[in-house]
Write a protein that holds these residues in place. Sequence first.
Motif, PDB file in Angstrom:
ATOM      1  N   CYS A 236      -1.227  -7.280   6.796  1.00  0.00           N
ATOM      2  CA  CYS A 236      -1.271  -6.806   5.417  1.00  0.00           C
ATOM      3  C   CYS A 236      -2.697  -6.830   4.886  1.00  0.00           C
ATOM      4  O   CYS A 236      -3.541  -7.597   5.343  1.00  0.00           O
ATOM      5  N   CYS A 237      -2.941  -5.957   3.936  1.00  0.00           N
ATOM      6  CA  CYS A 237      -4.243  -5.833   3.300  1.00  0.00           C
ATOM      7  C   CYS A 237      -4.009  -5.739   1.800  1.00  0.00           C
ATOM      8  O   CYS A 237      -3.157  -4.974   1.354  1.00  0.00           O
ATOM      9  N   ALA A 238      -4.752  -6.523   1.040  1.00  0.00           N
ATOM     10  CA  ALA A 238      -4.650  -6.468  -0.422  1.00  0.00           C
ATOM     11  C   ALA A 238      -5.794  -5.607  -0.941  1.00  0.00           C
ATOM     12  O   ALA A 238      -6.961  -5.898  -0.685  1.00  0.00           O
ATOM     13  N   PHE A 239      -5.455  -4.540  -1.649  1.00  0.00           N
ATOM     14  CA  PHE A 239      -6.454  -3.696  -2.294  1.00  0.00           C
ATOM     15  C   PHE A 239      -6.613  -4.191  -3.722  1.00  0.00           C
ATOM     16  O   PHE A 239      -5.627  -4.294  -4.452  1.00  0.00           O
ATOM     17  N   ILE A 240      -7.843  -4.485  -4.103  1.00  0.00           N
ATOM     18  CA  ILE A 240      -8.092  -5.122  -5.388  1.00  0.00           C
ATOM     19  C   ILE A 240      -9.088  -4.309  -6.196  1.00  0.00           C
ATOM     20  O   ILE A 240     -10.158  -3.941  -5.698  1.00  0.00           O
TER      21      ILE A 240
ATOM     22  N   THR B 243      -0.690   9.351  -6.805  1.00  0.00           N
ATOM     23  CA  THR B 243      -0.017  10.582  -6.392  1.00  0.00           C
ATOM     24  C   THR B 243       0.118  11.496  -7.607  1.00  0.00           C
ATOM     25  O   THR B 243      -0.235  11.116  -8.732  1.00  0.00           O
ATOM     26  N   ALA B 244       0.650  12.671  -7.399  1.00  0.00           N
ATOM     27  CA  ALA B 244       0.876  13.617  -8.499  1.00  0.00           C
ATOM     28  C   ALA B 244       1.877  13.060  -9.514  1.00  0.00           C
ATOM     29  O   ALA B 244       1.901  13.486 -10.675  1.00  0.00           O
ATOM     30  N   PHE B 245       2.680  12.082  -9.096  1.00  0.00           N
ATOM     31  CA  PHE B 245       3.679  11.481  -9.980  1.00  0.00           C
ATOM     32  C   PHE B 245       3.171  10.220 -10.676  1.00  0.00           C
ATOM     33  O   PHE B 245       3.909   9.554 -11.389  1.00  0.00           O
ATOM     34  N   GLY B 246       1.901   9.858 -10.432  1.00  0.00           N
ATOM     35  CA  GLY B 246       1.299   8.708 -11.090  1.00  0.00           C
ATOM     36  C   GLY B 246       1.548   7.379 -10.409  1.00  0.00           C
ATOM     37  O   GLY B 246       1.257   6.321 -10.967  1.00  0.00           O
ATOM     38  N   LYS B 247       2.071   7.420  -9.191  1.00  0.00           N
ATOM     39  CA  LYS B 247       2.290   6.182  -8.435  1.00  0.00           C
ATOM     40  C   LYS B 247       1.105   5.937  -7.510  1.00  0.00           C
ATOM     41  O   LYS B 247       0.348   6.850  -7.190  1.00  0.00           O
ATOM     42  N   ILE B 248       0.951   4.693  -7.068  1.00  0.00           N
ATOM     43  CA  ILE B 248      -0.143   4.370  -6.151  1.00  0.00           C
ATOM     44  C   ILE B 248       0.080   5.105  -4.834  1.00  0.00           C
ATOM     45  O   ILE B 248       1.155   5.058  -4.248  1.00  0.00           O
ATOM     46  N   ASP B 249      -0.954   5.791  -4.373  1.00  0.00           N
ATOM     47  CA  ASP B 249      -0.884   6.595  -3.152  1.00  0.00           C
ATOM     48  C   ASP B 249      -1.206   5.712  -1.946  1.00  0.00           C
ATOM     49  O   ASP B 249      -2.360   5.531  -1.558  1.00  0.00           O
ATOM     50  N   LYS B 250      -0.163   5.133  -1.371  1.00  0.00           N
ATOM     51  CA  LYS B 250      -0.330   4.207  -0.245  1.00  0.00           C
ATOM     52  C   LYS B 250      -0.862   4.912   0.996  1.00  0.00           C
ATOM     53  O   LYS B 250      -1.594   4.317   1.781  1.00  0.00           O
ATOM     54  N   GLN B 251      -0.497   6.178   1.174  1.00  0.00           N
ATOM     55  CA  GLN B 251      -0.981   6.908   2.349  1.00  0.00           C
ATOM     56  C   GLN B 251      -2.494   7.081   2.306  1.00  0.00           C
ATOM     57  O   GLN B 251      -3.172   6.942   3.324  1.00  0.00           O
ATOM     58  N   THR B 252      -3.034   7.331   1.131  1.00  0.00           N
ATOM     59  CA  THR B 252      -4.481   7.453   0.982  1.00  0.00           C
ATOM     60  C   THR B 252      -5.158   6.115   1.261  1.00  0.00           C
ATOM     61  O   THR B 252      -6.191   6.066   1.929  1.00  0.00           O
ATOM     62  N   LEU B 253      -4.584   5.034   0.751  1.00  0.00           N
ATOM     63  CA  LEU B 253      -5.145   3.708   1.009  1.00  0.00           C
ATOM     64  C   LEU B 253      -5.166   3.415   2.504  1.00  0.00           C
ATOM     65  O   LEU B 253      -6.164   2.938   3.045  1.00  0.00           O
ATOM     66  N   ARG B 254      -4.057   3.713   3.175  1.00  0.00           N
ATOM     67  CA  ARG B 254      -3.981   3.473   4.626  1.00  0.00           C
ATOM     68  C   ARG B 254      -5.008   4.307   5.390  1.00  0.00           C
ATOM     69  O   ARG B 254      -5.701   3.796   6.268  1.00  0.00           O
ATOM     70  N   SER B 255      -5.097   5.592   5.051  1.00  0.00           N
ATOM     71  CA  SER B 255      -6.022   6.457   5.793  1.00  0.00           C
ATOM     72  C   SER B 255      -7.480   6.087   5.515  1.00  0.00           C
ATOM     73  O   SER B 255      -8.316   6.124   6.414  1.00  0.00           O
ATOM     74  N   ASP B 256      -7.799   5.706   4.268  1.00  0.00           N
ATOM     75  CA  ASP B 256      -9.166   5.266   3.952  1.00  0.00           C
ATOM     76  C   ASP B 256      -9.527   4.007   4.726  1.00  0.00           C
ATOM     77  O   ASP B 256     -10.636   3.881   5.247  1.00  0.00           O
ATOM     78  N   LEU B 257      -8.599   3.064   4.820  1.00  0.00           N
ATOM     79  CA  LEU B 257      -8.862   1.845   5.575  1.00  0.00           C
ATOM     80  C   LEU B 257      -8.993   2.136   7.065  1.00  0.00           C
ATOM     81  O   LEU B 257      -9.874   1.600   7.725  1.00  0.00           O
ATOM     82  N   GLN B 258      -8.144   3.000   7.578  1.00  0.00           N
ATOM     83  CA  GLN B 258      -8.205   3.370   8.994  1.00  0.00           C
ATOM     84  C   GLN B 258      -9.559   4.012   9.305  1.00  0.00           C
ATOM     85  O   GLN B 258     -10.187   3.700  10.323  1.00  0.00           O
ATOM     86  N   THR B 259     -10.019   4.886   8.425  1.00  0.00           N
ATOM     87  CA  THR B 259     -11.324   5.530   8.605  1.00  0.00           C
ATOM     88  C   THR B 259     -12.435   4.484   8.589  1.00  0.00           C
ATOM     89  O   THR B 259     -13.347   4.517   9.420  1.00  0.00           O
ATOM     90  N   LYS B 260     -12.356   3.538   7.661  1.00  0.00           N
ATOM     91  CA  LYS B 260     -13.372   2.489   7.549  1.00  0.00           C
ATOM     92  C   LYS B 260     -13.393   1.605   8.796  1.00  0.00           C
ATOM     93  O   LYS B 260     -14.459   1.219   9.279  1.00  0.00           O
ATOM     94  N   LEU B 261     -12.229   1.292   9.349  1.00  0.00           N
ATOM     95  CA  LEU B 261     -12.154   0.423  10.531  1.00  0.00           C
ATOM     96  C   LEU B 261     -12.587   1.116  11.804  1.00  0.00           C
ATOM     97  O   LEU B 261     -13.035   0.463  12.750  1.00  0.00           O
ATOM     98  N   ASN B 262     -12.451   2.436  11.860  1.00  0.00           N
ATOM     99  CA  ASN B 262     -12.828   3.193  13.052  1.00  0.00           C
ATOM    100  C   ASN B 262     -14.302   3.552  13.099  1.00  0.00           C
ATOM    101  O   ASN B 262     -14.777   4.042  14.087  1.00  0.00           O
TER     102      ASN B 262
END
Length: 68
Positions: free
Chosen positions: A5-9, A48-67
């Motif tokens: 798990c990763c906490a985004f703050i 997201t377009a519905f105003g919820k936290i976009d978890k997919q973007t968080l995951r992909s940004d972290l994956q990009t940072k780790l790679n």
Amino acid sequence: MGEKCCAFIVASDAALRPIALRKHLRSHGLAEFKLPARFEFIDRMPLTAFGKIDKQTLRSDLQTKLNV
């Protein structure tokens, strides 16, 4: 499953550090195995377009940072 798990703050205090966060969470009774493996500090949460936290973007940004 190999996932951690990763906490985004979003913090207004620039002096906030992962060690202090871990200590704070442990002092409130959180077990060591429940602590996030990683803390990521971001400027704002992606939405997201519905105003919820976009978890997919968080995951992909972290994956990009780790790679990198």
